[in-house]
Design a protein around this motif. Structure first.
Motif, PDB file in Angstrom:
ATOM      1  N   UNK A 143     -38.069 -27.703   0.861  1.00 55.33           N
ATOM      2  CA  UNK A 143     -38.792 -27.369  -0.635  1.00 55.33           C
ATOM      3  C   UNK A 143     -39.473 -28.402  -1.058  1.00 55.33           C
ATOM      4  N   UNK A 144     -38.504 -29.754  -0.832  1.00 53.24           N
ATOM      5  CA  UNK A 144     -39.100 -31.000  -1.327  1.00 53.24           C
ATOM      6  C   UNK A 144     -40.246 -31.323  -0.295  1.00 53.24           C
ATOM      7  N   UNK A 149     -23.135 -22.790   5.873  1.00 54.30           N
ATOM      8  CA  UNK A 149     -23.974 -22.244   4.941  1.00 54.30           C
ATOM      9  C   UNK A 149     -24.449 -23.213   3.965  1.00 54.30           C
ATOM     10  N   UNK A 150     -23.653 -24.275   3.354  1.00 51.23           N
ATOM     11  CA  UNK A 150     -23.801 -25.156   2.603  1.00 51.23           C
ATOM     12  C   UNK A 150     -24.729 -26.139   3.174  1.00 51.23           C
ATOM     13  N   UNK A 151     -24.768 -26.582   4.440  1.00 49.89           N
ATOM     14  CA  UNK A 151     -25.605 -27.410   5.232  1.00 49.89           C
ATOM     15  C   UNK A 151     -26.893 -26.842   5.264  1.00 49.89           C
ATOM     16  N   UNK A 152     -27.300 -25.317   5.466  1.00 51.30           N
ATOM     17  CA  UNK A 152     -28.396 -24.814   5.794  1.00 51.30           C
ATOM     18  C   UNK A 152     -29.127 -24.751   4.205  1.00 51.30           C
ATOM     19  N   UNK A 153     -28.334 -24.705   3.131  1.00 52.57           N
ATOM     20  CA  UNK A 153     -29.080 -24.773   2.054  1.00 52.57           C
ATOM     21  C   UNK A 153     -29.447 -25.854   1.731  1.00 52.57           C
ATOM     22  N   UNK A 154     -28.677 -27.065   1.956  1.00 51.22           N
ATOM     23  CA  UNK A 154     -29.269 -28.331   1.755  1.00 51.22           C
ATOM     24  C   UNK A 154     -30.413 -28.618   2.592  1.00 51.22           C
ATOM     25  N   UNK A 155     -30.501 -28.303   3.758  1.00 51.83           N
ATOM     26  CA  UNK A 155     -31.840 -28.377   4.561  1.00 51.83           C
ATOM     27  C   UNK A 155     -32.832 -27.586   4.191  1.00 51.83           C
ATOM     28  N   UNK A 156     -32.520 -26.465   3.490  1.00 49.47           N
ATOM     29  CA  UNK A 156     -33.707 -25.863   2.967  1.00 49.47           C
ATOM     30  C   UNK A 156     -34.190 -26.122   1.791  1.00 49.47           C
ATOM     31  N   UNK A 157     -33.368 -27.067   0.891  1.00 47.76           N
ATOM     32  CA  UNK A 157     -33.684 -27.689  -0.180  1.00 47.76           C
ATOM     33  C   UNK A 157     -34.836 -28.897   0.193  1.00 47.76           C
ATOM     34  N   UNK A 158     -34.439 -29.555   1.349  1.00 47.95           N
ATOM     35  CA  UNK A 158     -35.270 -30.630   1.911  1.00 47.95           C
ATOM     36  C   UNK A 158     -36.556 -29.930   2.195  1.00 47.95           C
ATOM     37  N   UNK A 210     -53.467 -37.846   3.894  1.00 55.42           N
ATOM     38  CA  UNK A 210     -53.705 -37.198   5.095  1.00 55.42           C
ATOM     39  C   UNK A 210     -52.477 -37.249   5.918  1.00 55.42           C
ATOM     40  N   UNK A 211     -51.891 -38.646   6.041  1.00 55.32           N
ATOM     41  CA  UNK A 211     -50.849 -38.744   6.590  1.00 55.32           C
ATOM     42  C   UNK A 211     -49.520 -38.123   6.211  1.00 55.32           C
ATOM     43  N   UNK A 212     -49.586 -38.079   5.003  1.00 54.03           N
ATOM     44  CA  UNK A 212     -48.516 -37.485   4.173  1.00 54.03           C
ATOM     45  C   UNK A 212     -48.549 -35.863   4.646  1.00 54.03           C
ATOM     46  N   UNK A 213     -49.686 -35.372   4.561  1.00 53.13           N
ATOM     47  CA  UNK A 213     -50.033 -33.939   4.893  1.00 53.13           C
ATOM     48  C   UNK A 213     -49.353 -33.563   6.274  1.00 53.13           C
ATOM     49  N   UNK A 214     -49.753 -34.475   7.167  1.00 56.29           N
ATOM     50  CA  UNK A 214     -49.236 -34.213   8.636  1.00 56.29           C
ATOM     51  C   UNK A 214     -47.704 -34.354   8.819  1.00 56.29           C
ATOM     52  N   UNK A 215     -47.134 -35.359   8.251  1.00 56.30           N
ATOM     53  CA  UNK A 215     -45.694 -35.834   8.380  1.00 56.30           C
ATOM     54  C   UNK A 215     -44.976 -34.609   7.553  1.00 56.30           C
ATOM     55  N   UNK A 216     -45.631 -34.218   6.559  1.00 55.43           N
ATOM     56  CA  UNK A 216     -44.886 -33.050   5.714  1.00 55.43           C
ATOM     57  C   UNK A 216     -44.949 -31.820   6.664  1.00 55.43           C
ATOM     58  N   UNK A 217     -45.902 -31.566   7.186  1.00 54.97           N
ATOM     59  CA  UNK A 217     -46.288 -30.242   7.941  1.00 54.97           C
ATOM     60  C   UNK A 217     -45.065 -30.234   9.188  1.00 54.97           C
ATOM     61  N   UNK A 218     -44.969 -31.181   9.703  1.00 51.45           N
ATOM     62  CA  UNK A 218     -44.129 -31.442  10.672  1.00 51.45           C
ATOM     63  C   UNK A 218     -42.734 -31.454  10.298  1.00 51.45           C
ATOM     64  N   UNK A 219     -42.383 -31.810   9.136  1.00 56.63           N
ATOM     65  CA  UNK A 219     -40.969 -31.691   8.588  1.00 56.63           C
ATOM     66  C   UNK A 219     -40.510 -30.551   8.152  1.00 56.63           C
ATOM     67  N   UNK A 220     -41.571 -29.479   7.576  1.00 57.29           N
ATOM     68  CA  UNK A 220     -41.242 -28.435   7.364  1.00 57.29           C
ATOM     69  C   UNK A 220     -40.779 -27.584   8.521  1.00 57.29           C
ATOM     70  N   UNK A 221     -41.725 -27.487   9.671  1.00 60.28           N
ATOM     71  CA  UNK A 221     -41.505 -26.869  10.668  1.00 60.28           C
ATOM     72  C   UNK A 221     -39.993 -27.289  11.408  1.00 60.28           C
ATOM     73  N   UNK A 222     -39.728 -28.498  11.609  1.00 58.88           N
ATOM     74  CA  UNK A 222     -38.478 -28.872  12.103  1.00 58.88           C
ATOM     75  C   UNK A 222     -37.221 -28.558  11.200  1.00 58.88           C
ATOM     76  N   UNK A 223     -37.167 -28.926   9.973  1.00 58.27           N
ATOM     77  CA  UNK A 223     -36.203 -28.678   9.256  1.00 58.27           C
ATOM     78  C   UNK A 223     -35.926 -27.118   8.879  1.00 58.27           C
ATOM     79  N   UNK A 224     -37.127 -26.449   9.059  1.00 62.42           N
ATOM     80  CA  UNK A 224     -36.809 -25.000   8.927  1.00 62.42           C
ATOM     81  C   UNK A 224     -36.220 -24.382  10.085  1.00 62.42           C
ATOM     82  N   UNK A 225     -36.469 -24.918  11.194  1.00 66.28           N
ATOM     83  CA  UNK A 225     -35.784 -24.668  12.499  1.00 66.28           C
ATOM     84  C   UNK A 225     -34.301 -24.656  12.487  1.00 66.28           C
TER      85      UNK A 225
END
Length: 87
Positions: A60-61, A49-58, A11-26
């Motif tokens: 997805x991870x 554009x290369x930096x943005x694609x790298x962030x979007x890969x993160x 459940x800690x991983x779920x919370x951290x992953x959700x926050x990471x997805x939101x922050x990295x998407x922004x």
């Protein structure tokens, strides 16, 4: 099927992953739009554009982490409903 990680870790991983997805998407969206705060200085990256694609890969991870840890958490919930004894 038995869980691989403990319930607290799942459940800690779920919370951290959700926050990471939101922050990295922004952050990725800001790089993709060449926002002046991230791409306007002399020491900022030129190929945003290369930096943005790298962030979007993160992103997805982290989405993969979210799915895996969410399933692990649900396995714990299912195991607890059966009345198993936790040692």
């Amino acid at each position: 099927m038995k869980p691989v990680v403990s319930a607290m870790q799942a459940w800690s991983c779920v919370v951290v992953s959700a926050f990471a997805i939101v922050i990295l998407s922004i952050i990725g969206a800001l790089f993709k739009s060449k926002h002046h705060e991230l791409a306007g200085g002399t020491e900022d990256p030129e190929n945003t554009d290369a930096v943005a694609s790298t962030v979007f890969i993160a992103v997805l991870v982290y989405a993969g982490f979210l799915v895996f840890c969410g399933l692990q958490g649900m396995l714990h919930v299912r195991e607890n409903r059966r009345g198993s004894i936790a040692l």
